[in-house]
Design an enzyme around this catalytic site. Structure first.
Site, mmCIF file in Angstrom:
data_model
loop_
_atom_site.group_PDB
_atom_site.id
_atom_site.type_symbol
_atom_site.label_atom_id
_atom_site.label_comp_id
_atom_site.label_asym_id
_atom_site.label_seq_id
_atom_site.Cartn_x
_atom_site.Cartn_y
_atom_site.Cartn_z
ATOM 1 C CD GLU A 129 -16.416 4.482 46.809
ATOM 2 O OE1 GLU A 129 -16.375 4.450 45.572
ATOM 3 O OE2 GLU A 129 -16.624 5.538 47.447
ATOM 4 C CG ASP A 182 -15.811 4.994 53.154
ATOM 5 O OD1 ASP A 182 -16.603 4.208 52.568
ATOM 6 O OD2 ASP A 182 -14.859 5.533 52.569
HETATM 7 ZN ZN LIG Z 1 -20.263 5.913 47.017
HETATM 8 ZN ZN LIG Z 2 -18.751 8.734 47.168
#
Ligand SMILES: [Zn+2]
Ligand SMILES: [Zn+2]
Ligand SMILES: [Zn+2]
Ligand SMILES: [Zn+2]
Lengths: 479, 479
Positions: free
Chosen positions: A167, A100
């Site tokens: 993340e 992501d």
């Molecule tokens: Zn990263």
């Molecule tokens: Zn990042």
């Protein structure tokens, strides 16, 4: 043991294919923090699953449940658990990365379309959202596997992969998965060490290995007084003002040179060894680099090691702001009724949030009592995360260091980062093995900024580095 | 000399007509701070001009030019200069008031339509925007004139009126008009004293006369460091942080008990005489009243006179907030690059902005130098206004005090206000005569709030008070 020559040649020969692979990935705007992009995050997971399968991996997408984002309940993107090789005589390395990205709009100030990878032939920059954070490094592993498959040479280690799609938005769902798969019989069983490629060189010149991260303790200090905001004409001078009290408390937390004044906090810091201090002396990053990157000559110390240690191995306390006070432009004569000051402490070994929280609360309560104010104080911990540090003499680091010298002809800087990458700590604690941060990109890549880039040489040499690291790991006697 | 019985009877007999007059005025939403209401402010000026003419005044609407509001250039509403009587053997009193109002929407939380006067027969409240601020008092004068015209009795003084339509929006254009008309041959020539009815009793029980106002000095203190906001993980501990410096400076301005720490500031305060102190002792307003009105038991002093003096005759320093720091809910780990703290000092005789500005700048620069920070400091004065105090033993006050005793059977409190009404100072300075603040409404009228009201008894007895005040002025030998 260096990587076979044919592997390195294959990478050079296929550089443009690898760049095409990165361009395909960047073209999928897998922004995890915006519900309207969620289908693209799923699309990115499918793309990566296909890529991994095509180079010989077994892949299992793991659904992580639902979340509420932008007011709607939506599915979390899956994590991908992939593996290749199962030879008990070889070491097993777990590689983590995320597919992501941060949000990006051309109107944010990008010079080019953020989701179209631009190959700038003049500067060698590959410009696009996710190029360096973290699609480049993730695809670096795919490139390594492709080379071995095409060349028909065996991998020097068994590999497992854990790639996630959340993340940039708190890694929601991942901790639970790691905890579960770290158990006996779980996917992570048998992992000998972890390699995470999701940070950056300190500068633009020298590769580094990162073996530490600071944690964080974030606090909210609220002082409340009158039932509503007051006019300073009518009430100034007659009542205890919450802002005055808060400013007094905040002034007692840290000095302008960064000394934390909360008793007991500095005492918890692990002592500095000569060996560790030497590591800072050797790092290719100085006071000028810090000042250049902040755009002002405001470094607290003129001693290079001191500045680096201030960032990497000592705690720091920053005052972020005040909620509830007058914060707009102009001149308003308000006495705010309730103000909440926010500050955080970057914590280092051996400090833990559990130890700091009571030290902070008690100190603030003690200092507030001294003010003899009739207002009310409350102290909240908004979040806490432990620091992490690994042994940089572990074979995992030795292998990465040898690989770096083989590819870049430079000894890597041994660094620690001032911020936190929470998944690092989760792997270290749940798997009980050494974790290595092995960055691919440079310090000026602009991971979360406009015009994010990965240098072509970092992508291609970085692919060689990841492959070579595996050979160096394989060459070290398994204990 | 009390007012003639027939005047007082007339007021009682015509109370409902006077309330109808107030209802007509409240029905015109003369909001001066919103360009879309500007035609209503003009309509209100015309309404008032007609009213004044109908009771025998000569009226001259004075155009005040243009202003830019809400992005458009629009005409300022006219000021109304009106007069009645020209007998050189009588004193001449100038009455000031304003016919514009604060914004009001039912959706702000009003229980009734703000621009429809609600006569609450049970509580005796006249509820509506402008009822107490300042249409009630302005129409009080019209009521007095109507009574004298209808009864065919001569006024005891010559009267001049200055009514404006921009008070709630900075009195734009008025200072220039006053300056001009205060000159020889101007409209204000021959004025012996000024009476302003545009403030409130301290409490809900006891009428007051107000003879002082604090001024204000408003400052913006900016500390700038890095070229852009920094992440506290990467930079916390390495550089001088503007917030830390600003908090240190702000902590050195005032103590929790309100003591101003800037050298030289307190020394300028006029000494307290026994006579003045006695005035505070006599005021019908105590620590409980302050605490009730702020909704918390947070008064700094438990001594009534001390609390009143803190509001009325001593300076105070309030910290309003910080522009540029993190002020939203949540937890952001930012090191703000540039922060501007706002604070103001309510000033009292003999402090002036001209004296305070350098004291403040020099002190902040001195204290900042002690921090040894590499950040940059700048101090700006955003605005300054002088304090005002009148002689409460002047015949203007003596007359108002006698009138109050005649109507309310109470000795009025002699008060000073903590805030400022800038036009007061302009009249005092430009005309060189005594200015009296003679309020009509009560302390709980909610002038700028929802459900603004004027008690029926304050409106009717207040009309009698204004008329009686003129008789008491007339009874005092003209010097
Ligand atoms: Zn990263
Ligand atoms: Zn990042
Ligand atoms: Zn007013
Ligand atoms: Zn007002």
């Amino acid at each position: 043991m260096p990587a076979p020559r044919q592997f390195l040649n294959y990478v050079d020969a296929n550089a443009n294919n690898f760049i095409k692979r990165l361009a395909d990935a960047v073209a999928i705007p897998s922004v995890s923090g915006d519900a309207s992009y969620r289908p693209d995050v799923f699309r990115m997971a499918e793309f990566l699953e296909k890529q991994l399968k095509s180079v010989g991996c077994e892949v299992r997408p793991v659904p992580l449940g639902k979340q509420v984002l932008d007011g709607q309940e939506i599915d979390l993107p899956p994590a991908l658990l992939a593996s290749i090789g199962n030879d008990p005589s070889k070491k097993t390395i777990l590689c983590y990365g995320h597919f992501d990205v941060q949000p990006a709009l051309k109107s944010d100030g990008w010079d080019t379309e953020p989701f179209t990878l631009l190959v700038d032939e003049k500067t060698g920059r590959l410009i696009g959202r996710g190029s360096t954070d973290d699609k480049g490094p993730v695809l670096g592993w795919v490139n390594v596997l492709q080379a071995h498959k095409e060349l028909g040479i065996p991998l020097p280690v068994n590999l497992k992969f854990c790639f996630e799609g959340m993340e940039e938005n708190g890694s929601e769902g991942l901790d639970g998965l790691i905890e579960k798969e770290a158990q006996k019989g779980g996917f992570f069983e048998g992992v000998d060490a972890v390699c995470i490629s999701d940070n950056y060189w300190l500068n633009t010149r020298t590769p580094c290995l990162t073996y530490g991260l600071r944690g964080i303790c974030y606090y909210k200090v609220t002082i409340s007084g009158p039932a509503r905001d007051l006019h300073s004409g009518a009430y100034g001078g007659t009542v205890y003002e919450p802002m005055t009290d808060l400013i007094q408390l905040f002034s007692k937390l840290v000095t302008p040179t960064g000394k934390i004044l909360i008793p007991g906090v500095n005492e918890l810091v692990a002592p500095l060894t000569d060996e560790e201090r030497e590591r800072y002396e050797k790092i290719d990053y100085g006071v000028e680099d810090i000042e250049e990157s902040v755009g002002a000559q405001i470094a607290i110390s003129e001693d290079k090691a001191e500045v680096l240690m201030a960032r990497m191995r000592y705690p720091s306390l920053s005052l972020h702001g005040i909620e509830g006070a007058f914060s707009a432009p102009g001149a308003k004569t308000v006495i705010p009724a309730k103000v909440s000051g926010k500050f955080s402490i970057r914590v280092v070994p051996n400090q833990t949030p559990e130890q700091l929280d009571p030290l902070v609360s008690r100190y603030l309560e003690f200092e507030f009592a001294k003010l003899l104010s009739k207002n009310k104080l409350s102290v909240e911990s908004l979040h806490g995360g432990k620091p992490w540090v690994a042994d940089p003499n572990h074979w995992n680091y030795v292998a990465a260091s040898r690989a770096t010298q083989a590819i870049y002809n430079l000894e890597p800087d041994l660094t620690r980062e001032g911020g936190s990458i929470p998944v690092t700590l989760t792997f270290a604690e749940q798997l009980g093995v050494n974790v290595l941060l092995l960055p691919m990109g440079r310090g000026d890549d602009g991971a979360h900024s406009t015009n994010e880039k990965l240098d072509r040489s970092n992508y291609i040499e970085g692919t060689k580095l990841l492959g070579t690291y595996l050979y160096e790991v394989g060459a070290i006697q398994k204990d």
